[in-house]
Enzyme design. Structure first.
Site, PDB file in Angstrom:
ATOM      1  CG  HIS B 322      -2.119  -0.863   1.013  1.00  0.00           C
ATOM      2  ND1 HIS B 322      -2.080  -2.207   1.296  1.00  0.00           N
ATOM      3  CD2 HIS B 322      -3.370  -0.613   0.568  1.00  0.00           C
ATOM      4  CE1 HIS B 322      -3.259  -2.735   1.015  1.00  0.00           C
ATOM      5  NE2 HIS B 322      -4.056  -1.797   0.570  1.00  0.00           N
ATOM      6  N   GLY B 323       1.993   1.205   0.658  1.00  0.00           N
ATOM      7  CA  GLY B 323       2.790   2.422   0.678  1.00  0.00           C
ATOM      8  C   GLY B 323       4.146   2.163   1.274  1.00  0.00           C
TER       9      GLY B 323
END
Lengths: 352, 468
Positions: B322-323
């Site tokens: 996601h990040g």
């Protein structure tokens, strides 16, 4: 849902286009009624040959974009009571922008009414209009101040004025090639044509149309800006040089003095409530007004401290609403109360 | 180009117009491929070369894997694809994260790694996972390679799902290229309806919630405890409506063009366990992680301890997907632990021992799952750990004074959202259906457009998942 379903069934024998029209018209009518009764009033703005537009007298105003107001304009088209001289005859004429117009709070909660309540026998006539700034006030006061026979003129200023000074296109207080300051009054031309007349008619008669038209206008402007930024690039932010601003204010002040009435400025700042401790949101602008006041020896009422104190005591900001951004935008009832009390004390000292 | 922008509507109208002008399937596919690259290049044309590189690489590698009978060569080719794809991700997404994380260690020897000025290409996590799944499927023999490079390029770059999913696998999309995709009125009608639902979710729901969530999460320490609780629930709503709205718009746009994209959300906040949550939330990602990571790691076939370790590893990597930040890793780790605990719980506590809790078990399960999800969102949304801890400090401070802000629009959106979730649960997990006539539906769609004009917070808000 059953009622809707039954109505849908009953309309089923009609051609689809008629059915669709019936549903659309019914929906629009319901929405119009809902908006008109509770959320938005039809436009009360009409064309003005000098200022572009003005509000009709005795117009019913309902706004719910930021805070909530139900009010009726006075016979001059302002959000204030009819001017009634007090026993002592002390009268203050207030000019300002949307902060003073105070469309976001109940009329009784606006700071000028609070100041009237806490000040002894002082009548404050509120002639503020959203979107105006100092050149507008100067021009308007030149034409109208004498009508109200004020003992004092209160000019409300804020941080946005400096931006309008550098970017405003309509009313401008500008310097010519000989360094002389002069007023540029645009004198707008009234649009003609059937589409303009139809739009005006619709806006004066329909809350839904007024609401939708205003929103569509904002949306189109934003989209235009966004696409311009994408293809042309982001313009450099216009810098408002503090020294220019002081000079600008000073030259305007000299013109205000020609009115022959004592002038007092009321500075209402934006506050950064999310900082610890809270502080003025635009410190450059705050310093500029202080510099202007000390250099030019003008009477400046700075509401920064009272708003900060109010926040420190209650923990709640003096700007913002539960239907907008809390801490941003215009003052709420708490902010108006703090500024109103502060103003009452200041006016009592100046109008004994 | 985002789905909720003016230029997308103009772009989509042009694509539909061009498709309507031709009856040849090859021309239609060319139009879609060129359109997809225009769509992607609208943000930054230079990154079209990156997606093209990924496409060419996996097309060649998968073709060679399919053609080769040597297990060693096939494995080597697969490794080549994995290294290249993950390498792209490592460089463009994780380089600064890795360098920054090494700094405390390298600082000891006096080396301070530089901060590289790398722009994260939009959608790189999505299309990289798509191309990887294609190559893995071909390697496993569960998918035949695409018939032509054009078809494969269209699978990778198909604009409705290119930048934020759903993550479409080759086995979902490439078989669809065996048939023709003319514009069909029924598809257009259904696709438009689904697109409108997604559009409303994004513009009216998610963007309204964002107006409230962003300032509270920026400086939680100045807001009251109740406001922080409200903002946390609002964020749960925002991320759901933002991402599921995008997914619905993608599926709707795909359907208009005649392509089926997989469902990505099924009312996740109705879940009664964290395991169920991941069967309802970002289904295309959780399915991908299960099939290409959890199962190859051994899944639940190697004993309970390995199962828990596999769950944790999968979710840690899922969080990092996601990040590139430790708070996303922490978010993934917490979900991994949550899944492991739930697996342990269901294995050890037999369903019949729950009978005495029957009356309360469902609401309690729902509440625990929802609260767990809420708390983990704090790590997902907070800019860093210190903000996350500050946020928890406000949530659990008994007398946390501060700015009280109960945004009316947020309360309205959350009430409507909760009502819809409850109605869906009451209907046995079936979506709400309005059995009205066609004219009534047209009138409702027009009403929705009017409501967007009247009440949507204007300003172009990019989708949250674009940053991943």
């Amino acid at each position: 849902m059953k009622v809707v379903g039954a109505a849908d069934e009953a309309l089923g024998k009609l051609p689809p286009i008629v059915q669709c029209s019936v549903w659309v018209m019914s929906g629009l009518l319901c929405l119009e009624l809902l908006l008109r009764v509770a959320l938005v009033s039809p436009s009360a703005q009409v064309f003005d040959p000098t200022y572009g537009s003005r509000t009709l007298p005795h117009a019913r105003i309902i706004q719910s974009d930021e805070g909530y107001t139900r009010a009726i304009t006075n016979s001059d088209g302002y959000l204030d009571d009819e001017a009634t001289p007090t026993a002592s005859g002390r009268r203050v004429l207030l000019v300002g922008d949307s902060y003073s117009e105070a469309k976001q709070v109940a009329p009784s909660a606006a700071f000028h009414r609070i100041a009237e309540q806490y000040g002894a026998d002082i009548e404050i006539i509120n002639t503020a209009r959203g979107g105006w700034y100092q050149p507008h006030y100067l021009h308007w006061l030149g034409e109208n101040a004498s009508k109200y026979h004020p003992d004092l003129i209160l000019i409300q200023v804020n941080d946005g004025d400096l931006l309008q000074f550098s970017t405003g296109e309509n009313f401008r207080w500008t310097r010519d090639e000989h360094s002389a300051w002069a007023m540029r009054v645009p004198h707008p031309i009234q649009p003609t044509g059937s589409s303009y007349r139809l739009r005006q008619w619709m806006m004066h008669h329909s809350s839904l149309f007024t609401f939708a038209y205003r929103r569509a206008k904002i949306l189109l402007t934003q989209e235009e800006q966004r696409l311009k930024h994408k293809f042309v690039g982001v313009p450099e932010p216009s810098s408002s040089d503090s020294s220019d601003a002081v000079e600008w204010m000073r030259s305007l002040h000299a013109e205000f003095l020609r009115l022959g009435v004592p002038i007092v400025y009321l500075y209402i700042p934006q506050i950064s409530y999310d900082k610890t401790p809270a502080e003025p949101k635009y410190p450059d602008s705050w310093r500029m007004y202080q510099e202007f006041a000390s250099d030019t020896e003008v009477d400046l009422l700075d509401a920064t401290e009272v708003l900060l104190n109010s926040f420190a005591e209650s923990g709640q900001p003096g700007h913002g609403f539960h239907n907008s951004v809390m801490g941003g935008g215009h003052m709420n009832a708490r902010g108006h109360l703090a500024v109103g009390r502060f103003l009452a004390t200041a006016l009592r000292e100046r109008l004994p | 180009m985002i789905f909720s922008s003016t230029e997308f509507f103009l772009f989509f109208a042009c694509i539909i117009g061009a498709l309507a002008l031709t009856s040849r399937e090859s021309v239609r596919r060319n139009v879609l491929l060129v359109g997809s690259y225009v769509f992607y290049g609208w943000w930054d044309w230079r990154f079209c070369f990156l997606i093209l590189f990924s496409t060419v690489l996996d097309y060649i590698v998968a073709g060679n894997i399919h053609a080769s009978s040597s297990p060693r060569k096939r494995k080597l080719l697969l490794l080549c694809s994995m290294v290249a794809n993950l390498g792209l991700l490592a460089v463009f997404k994780y380089a600064n994260f890795i360098l920054g994380s090494l700094e405390p260690l390298s600082g000891v020897i006096g080396f301070h790694p530089p901060h590289l000025s790398i722009v994260l290409p939009i959608g790189i996590s999505f299309y990289t996972f798509q191309t990887m799944s294609y190559t893995i499927d071909v390697y496993r023999g569960s998918l035949r390679p695409a018939r032509s490079f054009r078809d494969f390029a269209l699978f990778v770059a198909f604009f409705p799902q290119l930048v934020a999913g759903p993550i479409v696998r080759g086995s979902d999309f490439i078989p669809q290229l065996e048939r023709e995709h003319p514009l069909v009125p029924e598809n257009i009608r259904k696709g438009l309806a689904q697109f409108t639902v997604g559009f409303v979710k994004k513009i009216l729901f998610a963007d309204t919630l964002a107006v409230f969530v962003d300032p509270v999460f920026a400086t939680p320490e100045v807001y009251s405890s109740m406001t922080c609780w409200l903002a946390l629930v609002a964020y749960a709503g925002q991320i759901y409506y933002d991402f599921s709205g995008y997914s619905e718009m993608a599926i709707g746009a795909g359907r208009i063009l005649g392509y089926e994209l997989p469902t990505n959300f099924r009312h996740p906040y109705n879940s009664l366990s964290i395991t169920e949550f991941w069967r309802r939330w970002h289904i295309s990602l959780s399915g991908w992680l299960r099939d290409y990571l959890y199962v190859p790691l051994g899944g639940n076939r190697k004993g309970p301890v390995r199962t828990y370790a596999n769950l944790l590893t999968t979710m840690l990597l899922g969080g990092a997907w996601h990040g590139a930040a430790w708070n996303f890793v922490a978010w993934g780790a917490m979900h991994g632990v949550g899944l492991a605990v739930h697996k342990f719980w269901t294995a050890k506590l037999r369903p019949d021992s729950l009978s005495r809790f029957d009356l309360w078990s469902r609401p309690l399960s729902w509440a625990l799952t929802f609260l767990f999800t809420l708390f983990t969102w704090v790590f997902f949304r907070a800019a860093n750990f210190s903000v996350a801890w500050a946020y928890f400090g406000r949530l659990f401070h008994p007398n946390a004074a501060g700015i009280q802000w109960y945004y009316v629009q947020v309360l309205t959106v959350l009430t409507i959202g909760a009502g819809i979730h409850i109605a869906v649960a009451a209907r046995g997990d079936r979506d709400l259906r309005l059995d009205f006539s066609e004219p009534m539906h047209v009138a409702l769609a027009m009403g929705m457009i009017l409501m967007i004009l009247l009440y949507a917070p204007f300003g172009s808000n990019p989708f949250i998942y674009f940053q991943f």
